[in-house]
Structure formats: structure tokens, C-alpha cells
Design a protein around this motif. Structure first.
Motif, PDB file in Angstrom:
ATOM      1  N   ASN A  30       0.852  -1.211   0.190  1.00 45.03           N
ATOM      2  CA  ASN A  30       0.073   0.033  -0.148  1.00 45.03           C
ATOM      3  C   ASN A  30       0.822   1.311   0.049  1.00 45.03           C
ATOM      4  O   ASN A  30       2.015   1.326   0.646  1.00 45.03           O
ATOM      5  N   LYS A  31       0.517   2.288  -0.894  1.00 46.70           N
ATOM      6  CA  LYS A  31       1.450   3.493  -0.735  1.00 46.70           C
ATOM      7  C   LYS A  31       1.489   3.994   0.411  1.00 46.70           C
ATOM      8  O   LYS A  31       2.610   4.700   0.561  1.00 46.70           O
ATOM      9  N   LYS A  32       0.688   4.188   1.212  1.00 54.34           N
ATOM     10  CA  LYS A  32       0.627   4.752   2.797  1.00 54.34           C
ATOM     11  C   LYS A  32       1.877   4.060   3.523  1.00 54.34           C
ATOM     12  O   LYS A  32       2.262   4.774   4.510  1.00 54.34           O
ATOM     13  N   ASN A  33       2.422   2.859   2.905  1.00 59.19           N
ATOM     14  CA  ASN A  33       3.546   2.134   3.715  1.00 59.19           C
ATOM     15  C   ASN A  33       4.663   2.282   3.143  1.00 59.19           C
ATOM     16  O   ASN A  33       5.741   1.503   3.449  1.00 59.19           O
ATOM     17  N   ALA A  72       4.361   7.271   0.074  1.00 56.09           N
ATOM     18  CA  ALA A  72       3.533   8.339   1.317  1.00 56.09           C
ATOM     19  C   ALA A  72       4.313   9.517   1.376  1.00 56.09           C
ATOM     20  O   ALA A  72       3.927  10.482   1.366  1.00 56.09           O
ATOM     21  N   TYR A  73       5.582   9.228   1.686  1.00 57.52           N
ATOM     22  CA  TYR A  73       6.379  10.365   1.911  1.00 57.52           C
ATOM     23  C   TYR A  73       7.842  10.002   1.391  1.00 57.52           C
ATOM     24  O   TYR A  73       8.468   8.959   0.989  1.00 57.52           O
ATOM     25  N   THR A  74       8.671  11.182   1.147  1.00 55.77           N
ATOM     26  CA  THR A  74       9.766  11.238   0.342  1.00 55.77           C
ATOM     27  C   THR A  74      10.775  12.436   1.123  1.00 55.77           C
ATOM     28  O   THR A  74      10.304  13.582   1.363  1.00 55.77           O
ATOM     29  N   ALA A  75      11.972  11.997   1.294  1.00 54.65           N
ATOM     30  CA  ALA A  75      12.879  12.959   1.922  1.00 54.65           C
ATOM     31  C   ALA A  75      14.189  12.795   1.124  1.00 54.65           C
ATOM     32  O   ALA A  75      14.457  11.746   0.807  1.00 54.65           O
TER      33      ALA A  75
END
Length: 124
Positions: A30-33, A72-75
Motif C-alpha cells: 500500500n502506498k501509505k506504507n 507516502a513520504y519522500t525525503a
């Protein structure tokens, strides 16, 4: 390398005997993971303004857009000090794609990147 009509990126293992696309790796997750941590100078150490540098900028931005659609998040941790980012691809990315937090590779930057990947708001 991504293609315009079907962007995807190939990943190789250390000894280059196995290759998979990012979409293959993400297929059942899942994208959120999914979070992504990018480490690189994003051209902050490049001084010449060449056609190759412009192509690098275009491909880097294409890759960031891909990550933003699939994670979900990128840094982004940048080994170049922030004062070296001015008028470089790193500067453009850090200002244009604020949802991809770009941080100096320092103890504070590492902490901020981890917080960004956890979905916590970071003040630069």
C-alpha cells in the motif's frame, strides 16, 4: 530509466545479477506504507551550466515526480552544505518540490529527514 509514456525505474542488486523495477517492488505494498529516502547532491557541486546538467535536472525532476506519486513520504539528504545549493538543481528542487523535504546530511538534517518520512511537519 523512466520513459515518458510509462515511467518506471530499474533497480539492480550490488553484483548486478538481479534487476527489478520500482513498480514491481511496490506492487503489493500500500502506498501509505512506502517511504523513500534519496541521498545525493542534486547538482549542488556542479558549477558548469551545460546541456548535460540540464538533462540531469530534467531527469531528476521526473524521478521526484515519480516518487511523489508512488510513496507516502519522500525525503532527500544532500551531502552538500545548504549554502552550496544556491542557483543549482538542489535549490530548485528544495523550493519547487517542498513535499520532498531536502535536508543537509548533518545530524539535524538526518533527524528532520526521519521526521519527514514519518509524516511529521518539518520547519526548515
Amino acid at each position: 530509466v523512466g520513459e515518458a509514456d510509462s515511467p518506471d525505474y530499474m533497480l539492480l542488486n550490488d553484483d548486478e545479477t538481479d534487476a527489478r523495477t520500482i513498480s514491481q517492488l511496490f506492487r503489493n505494498i500500500n502506498k501509505k506504507n512506502i517511504v523513500a529516502l534519496v541521498y545525493g547532491d542534486a547538482g549542488a557541486f556542479s558549477l558548469a551550466n551545460t546541456e548535460l546538467l540540464r538533462l540531469r535536472e530534467e531527469k531528476t525532476i521526473e524521478f521526484i515526480r515519480y516518487l511523489l506519486r508512488h510513496t507516502a513520504y519522500t525525503a532527500w539528504l544532500n551531502p552538500a552544505p545548504r549554502h552550496r545549493w544556491q542557483d543549482t538543481i538542489a535549490d530548485k528542487i528544495s523550493k519547487t518540490y517542498s513535499e520532498t523535504g531536502m535536508f543537509e546530511a548533518s545530524s539535524i538534517g538526518f533527524e528532520q529527514a526521519v521526521n519527514a518520512l514519518r509524516g511529521k511537519i518539518t520547519i526548515k
